[in-house]
Design an enzyme around this catalytic site. Structure first.
Site, PDB file in Angstrom:
ATOM      1  CE1 TYR A 125     105.401  42.412  18.182  1.00 16.32           C
ATOM      2  CE2 TYR A 125     103.746  42.864  19.987  1.00 16.32           C
ATOM      3  CZ  TYR A 125     105.041  42.031  19.581  1.00 16.32           C
ATOM      4  OH  TYR A 125     105.910  41.346  20.365  1.00 16.32           O
ATOM      5  CE  LYS A 192     117.924  38.610   9.650  1.00 11.99           C
ATOM      6  NZ  LYS A 192     119.540  37.999  10.234  1.00 11.99           N
ATOM      7  CG  ASP A 225     121.459  38.383  12.860  1.00  7.84           C
ATOM      8  OD1 ASP A 225     121.083  39.331  12.810  1.00  7.84           O
ATOM      9  OD2 ASP A 225     121.456  37.417  12.017  1.00  7.84           O
ATOM     10  CG  ASP A 249     107.828  41.762  22.986  1.00 10.43           C
ATOM     11  OD1 ASP A 249     108.050  42.235  24.072  1.00 10.43           O
ATOM     12  OD2 ASP A 249     107.141  41.184  22.568  1.00 10.43           O
TER      13      ASP A 249
END
Ligand code: NAD
Length: 363
Positions: A125, A192, A225, A249
């Site tokens: 972002y 991640k 995930d 988000d």
């Protein structure tokens, strides 16, 4: 003394939601002095094409608190998000999105109580992007390849993902502080790091360091995930999740889905000098002006604002009134009825009327 609050109605469904919320907040007896400010497409023409005029930022800096409706962002082109712009310009680095089940909400889950803390200023972002086919993108690709990197296809657009030690340290500390102040038991860092070793890897390492300085609260970490799967399988194992911007988000919309949908999910953005309260959802333009959508996410954002203003008693009363209206299931919008075309669904302003009634006043 009245609280000075900046009110940004936003666009799409924003104006009707903020109006319903303003009425409910005023019905508590707490006094507000609203400073109404506009941003987004509707003000661009009047402000030399700028959807986020400086005077709006100045107004929020002045009051230190804003209640904001959603603002539309063009997809794939046009101006950058005003919502993201506001958070970055005012350095509102910590976003808090509580996802809590209320009795009577129709959902596959009945006992969710999670808080998603999202970093608001970094990550993908950051707005550092290079459009495919431009000289800048080609130059960047040439530079990457000269350093041994290899792009699968040269005709790529590129978005840069910065995650810093400073940004990570302050959001993870913010999460621990939030957990401590609100009597929560555990903070989970979401990442991640197995794939993005120098960004998410850094995030995980710094999160572990901050955790070692906050040992009164439990800490663990999950790959994003796996986190998503675990949230739908056993949400009760989690409490406060601290996420970089993009995962925050996505995970907060996932959690909103677990508590009855976007119409139920509030939020607040916090920095050292200001706070902006707004729901997780967007401007849902197709419903604009129809007095149809659910104002509860916006109202619960107002409840968060009351707590921030140290109006804890009024906050409890509004939350209690909202909970009662939901439990009864009569004066609720279409998204909270058994079917979406249920003829007994009421409109946005009628939900406000019912909540004001429960507060024991008529306005
Ligand atoms: P959205 O959240 O506006 O709407 C998605 C769907 O969720 C709607 O079609 C509706 O079915 C449902 N929904 C949303 N709010 C609801 C409510 N209060 N009551 C009942 N149902 C509700 O998401 P979108 O369609 O992806 O985005 C629309 C615009 O909003 C885009 O321009 C986007 O950039 C912007 N947006 C703004 C913010 C913000 O202001 N902070 C946040 C997200 C999206």
């Amino acid at each position: 003394m009245a609280h000075s609050v900046t009110l940004i109605p936003g666009d799409g469904i924003g104006p009707e939601l903020t109006e319903a919320t303003r009425r409910v907040l005023e019905a508590t007896g707490v006094e507000f002095e609203w400073d109404v400010q506009h941003a987004g497409t509707d003000v661009m023409e009047r402000n030399d094409g700028d959807p986020l005029p400086q005077h709006v930022l100045d107004a929020i800096s002045e009051t230190g608190v804003a209640l904001k409706g959603p603002i539309t962002t063009p997809v794939g082109g046009g101006f950058r998000s005003v919502n993201v712009g506001l958070r970055k310009a005012l350095d509102l680095y910590g976003q808090v999105r509580p996802c809590k089940s209320y009795e009577g909400v129709r959902s596959r889950f009945d006992d969710v109580d999670l808080v998603i803390i999202r970093e608001n200023t970094e990550d993908l972002y950051a707005g550092i992007e290079y459009e495919q086919g431009t000289e800048d993108a080609d130059e960047l690709i040439a530079w990457i390849e000269s350093r041994g990197g290899k792009l699968r296809h040269g005709d790529a657009g590129i978005s840069i993902k910065p995650l810093s030690v400073t940004g990570t340290r302050r959001i993870v500390q913010f999460a621990f502080d939030h957990a401590r102040r609100n009597g929560r038991r555990k903070v989970t860092a979401v990442h991640k790091a197995n794939i993005m070793k120098f960004t998410d890897g850094l995030y995980l390492r710094v999160a572990q360091q901050v955790a070692a300085e906050n040992t009164d609260i439990e800490f663990d970490e999950r790959i994003v995930d796996n986190m998503c799967m675990q949230l739908v399988q056993r949400p009760e194992e989690y409490d406060v999740l601290v996420c970089p911007n993009l995962y925050g988000d996505i995970v907060s919309d996932l959690c909103a889905g677990m508590i009855g949908g976007l119409g139920m999910a509030p939020g607040g953005n916090f920095g050292e000098k200001a706070a902006i309260f707004e729901p997780t959802h967007g401007s849902a333009p197709k419903y604009a002006g129809q007095n149809k959508v659910n104002p509860i996410a916006q109202m619960l954002s107002g409840v968060m604002m009351l707590r921030h203003l140290e109006e804890g008693d009024a906050a409890e009363r509004v939350e209690g009134a909202i909970a009662e209206v939901i439990r009864e299931g009569r004066s609720v919008t279409y998204d909270m009825k058994p079917t979406r075309d249920d003829p007994t669904a009421v409109g946005t302003s009628e939900v406000a009327d019912a909540i004001i009634d429960k507060l024991g006043v008529r306005v």
